[in-house]
Write a protein that holds these residues in place. Structure first.
Motif, short mmCIF file in Angstrom:
data_model
loop_
_atom_site.label_atom_id
_atom_site.label_comp_id
_atom_site.label_asym_id
_atom_site.label_seq_id
_atom_site.Cartn_x
_atom_site.Cartn_y
_atom_site.Cartn_z
N GLU A 106 50.97 59.09 -54.58
CA GLU A 106 51.14 57.83 -55.40
C GLU A 106 51.65 57.75 -56.68
N HIS A 120 53.04 60.88 -46.23
CA HIS A 120 53.87 60.81 -47.58
C HIS A 120 54.69 61.90 -47.94
N HIS A 129 53.96 63.84 -51.16
CA HIS A 129 52.70 64.59 -51.25
C HIS A 129 52.93 66.01 -51.94
#
Length: 768
Positions: A737, A653, A656
């Motif tokens: 996220e 990701h 992050h």
């Protein structure tokens, strides 16, 4: 036990269909474990139930009739917990449910293990016994291993549509239609396509060709040569059909096919086997299999993907030798090509203007078909494992080339949403075209430079069309990878000159040879247990100064009269590497000048791709003219995640917190040393990331040309102060996220998100 397991696996692999495979498993597992019962329950998505599909030990009449909900009975409990359940007296368990039609009331011991593929529970494998005892660890391990093998069989059955036939046969009635059904692959070319699936099925089978001894060698050679001539004509014809849709560099991919047929390549090897007494079809089959085995073992994904090209070539030759009559296909106006392996020649067979999308069960974004699809602007999804492609011919499907999703069954509401996106994107393209000649600056006049990553001349033309201001990363390994030897200094100079001249006077940043890791040269193999932490990038070229010096001299000579060259050193992990590289670069400069070339000393920079370099940014900045962050590798190394590994790819990701902290530190240190700072990689081309990279202090974003207009749109519709405030909010979050959502929400509130990424409005549904 291992020998037994291998025997079962081999027997299962020879099964003609899923039912036979299941019958083999329940019989052989029951026999191997000396139990009274072995059964397989498969998950049926349309009814949300586990269905008994095969058994030995229970009544056969129960097959297809015994059904359990997602959490019903012990089988349902195994599925919910996604782990083995081992009981010595199953009827005493609170979840036990008795089905009279099975005759299982006499069995007490129960061991059930889930059948899982990529986190999806496909079913449950069960053994039962009359005695009250717990199965031991060895038995449990054996059954878990067996379930892993069964998962692969089931996935293959789904892909070929065999599992649907089995479901219908066992139930004796058609299954209910689902409201939606989607499959996940990898994005090969961006875009949304809605159209009618045209399934491409190959008629010849290389694997079924027997070996035969012949006497008339000349006759077999004539058969083979006639096939070669016919296929060569087909390939040339295919290239001509796509000529007006591709640039010369992309059309050259068809030359790769033609070169395989040369007398010095595949053709020579086939004729050698024919000379040895093998008939033409058998010789072809053997040679193709050898090529497949050789290429499939290569670490480099681009070269590994050539297996598809080789197999396609072999099948076309075999079809000609077998005189297989192929019925002409009636192509609708909205064609989406679907197949196990879609190839470039298949694209050319679709009439111009009718091809809307491509879905290939095999392959990746490195496939030739994906390269051509991007050039043609055709939404494409590759590697869609588990797709029941054989059942899709003539059906309307939706493909989402941004997220790598294929929708084969869907409600009208989803279709309406995607139809709206298609219209929005047409409008988006028209609007973004107007930005081409406008500067990339914020509303409060904070300037950013948008550069591109290139590797082929075809990238250059597209980049200039979209308003690129320079090249932030030219991948010099591309000329090395398309040859069967190291290119000469003169050959390299010619290639580099084309790039430098095309962009002059704008700067072109040439990365020195970056092989190793996932990039291997066929003539310079590197075999390591852990290539990403091994001999790669600058480590290789410093160990081989003869390669490094030739390349740097070629770059400098190519820049004569243009003086727009920048040299970038990859995979730097310490100052010692920079010192040694700079010594060689200065040596090359003096050698080039002594040869009579009038060139300026180019700017030299380093790529920060490993954590060690993050903490030496200031020291490195004092030694070079610029710093560029390679976001893909840096993210991979910080998170210890290989994003090409399906098992851990979800952990990769770019947002992050650890990655963003590293990027911010690099920017702060570069600013303190007053050195130019850029970033290349997927993050640089993500319009969602543009505001925070701007606020961190990155002056240059280098990306694929397709991303340029959207990134420019974002920058031109925000202020620098707004971006700084957003960055402050982002940096206190501890979840990638959440960070991504914060940025998206901010862009949505600013009225930007729907314009740059309309597809984010699509609701996510559970993948099948």
């Amino acid at each position: 036990m291992l020998k037994t397991l291998r025997g079962i696996v081999q027997e299962v692999n020879t099964a003609g269909d899923l039912k036979s495979a299941l019958d083999i498993i329940v019989h052989r597992v029951r026999e191997a474990m000396a139990t009274q019962v072995c059964s397989v329950y498969l998950w049926e998505p349309e009814s949300s139930q586990y269905v008994l599909m095969a058994t030995e030990g229970l009544k056969q009449d129960a097959i297809g009739r015994v059904r359990m909900g997602s959490a019903q009975g012990l089988v349902g409990l195994v599925g919910v917990r996604e782990e083995p359940i081992n009981l010595d007296d199953a009827p005493e368990h609170s979840n036990y449910q008795y089905f009279p039609e099975t005759g299982e009331e006499q069995f007490h011991s129960f061991l059930g293990v889930p059948i899982i593929h990529h986190r999806r529970v496909l079913g449950v494998l069960v053994v039962q016994q009359q005695d009250r005892r717990r199965f031991d660890e060895g038995e449990e391990a054996f059954l878990v291993t067996m379930s892993a093998q069964l998962a692969g069989v089931i996935i293959h059955a789904e892909a070929t549509g065999k599992i649907n036939e089995l479901n219908k046969a066992e139930k004796g009635k058609p299954s209910k239609v689902k409201k939606d059904q989607q499959f996940k692959g990898s994005a090969g070319a961006p875009g949304i396509a809605i159209g009618q699936a045209v399934v491409m099925i190959r008629t010849a089978d290389l694997d079924s060709v027997p070996s035969k001894t012949i006497n008339d060698i000349d006759a077999e050679k004539r058969v083979f040569q006639q096939a070669v001539d016919a296929v060569r004509h087909d390939i040339r014809s295919a290239g001509e059909k796509l000529a007006d849709q591709l640039r010369p560099e992309e059309q050259a991919l068809f030359d790769v096919y033609l070169s395989m047929l040369d007398d010095e390549a595949l053709g020579a090897e086939v004729n050698t086997l024919i000379d040895g007494g093998e008939w033409a079809q058998g010789a072809l089959s053997k040679v193709i299999k050898q090529y497949e085995q050789h290429f499939s073992m290569m670490d480099d994904p681009y070269l590994r993907e050539r297996v598809t090209d080789i197999r396609d070539m072999g099948i076309r030759l075999l079809e000609r030798m077998q005189s297989v009559k192929i019925d002409p296909i009636e192509y609708p106006n909205d064609v989406i090509l679907v197949g196990e392996e879609i190839t470039p020649t298949m694209l050319a067979e679709v009439p111009k203007g009718k091809l809307q999308g491509i879905v290939s069960v095999e392959g990746s974004s490195n496939s030739h078909v994906a390269i051509l699809a991007r050039a043609m602007g055709i939404p494409t999804i590759m590697g869609v494992q588990g797709l029941p492609y054989a059942k899709l011919d003539g059906k309307k499907i939706i493909i989402d080339g941004y997220r790598g999703k294929v929708f084969t069954l869907f409600p009208d509401s989803l279709l309406t949403q995607y139809q709206s996106i298609v219209e929005e994107e047409k409008e988006l393209v028209r609007e973004l075209d107007t930005l081409k000649n406008l500067p990339c600056e914020t509303k409060d006049h904070h300037r950013m430079k948008l550069w591109v990553n290139t590797g082929l001349m075809a990238d250059v033309f597209r980049s200039l069309d979209r308003g690129a201001e320079g090249v932030g990363l030219y991948r010099t390994e591309v000329p090395f990878m398309i040859k069967d030897r190291f290119p000469t200094e003169k050959e390299q100079m010619h290639t580099y000159r084309e790039q430098l001249k095309a962009f002059a006077p704008s700067p072109v940043t040439m990365r020195t040879l970056d092989i190793g890791g996932d990039k291997e040269l066929s003539y310079f193999p590197i075999k390591e247990d852990n290539p990403f932490l091994g001999w790669r990038g600058i480590r290789i070229t410093l160990d081989h100064p003869e390669i490094f010096l030739v390349q740097v001299r070629a770059m400098m000579k190519a820049s004569e009269g243009l003086n727009n060259l920048r040299i970038m050193l990859p995979m730097i992990s310490g100052t010692g590497e920079v010192e040694e590289a700079m010594r060689l670069i200065h040596r090359a400069f003096y050698e080039v000048c002594e040869e009579g070339f009038h060139v300026a000393m180019p700017e030299v920079g380093v790529m920060i791709e490993v954590p060690a370099a993050v903490y030496q940014t200031r020291e490195l900045a004092q030694m070079v003219d610029f710093i560029s962050v390679g976001s893909n590798d840096l993210t991979q190394y910080i998170l210890a995640v290989d994003r090409n590994n399906a098992r851990v790819a979800d952990l990769y990701h770019s947002y992050h917190p650890a990655v963003l902290q590293a990027l911010k530190k690099i920017a702060e240190d570069a600013l303190m040393e007053d050195v130019s700072l850029s970033i290349c990689g997927e993050l640089a081309g993500d319009p969602i990331a543009a505001p925070i990279l701007l606020a961190m202090g990155y002056e240059i974003l280098s990306m694929n040309s397709a991303s340029l207009p959207k990134v420019k749109y974002v920058v031109r519709n925000i202020t620098y102060a707004w971006a700084q405030a957003l960055l402050a909010r982002v940096m206190i979050s501890d979840s990638p996220e959440v960070i991504h959502s914060i940025i998206e929400l901010a862009l949505e509130e600013a009225g930007i998100l729907s314009f740059i990424r309309p597809q984010t409005g699509i609701m996510s549904t559970k993948a099948n």
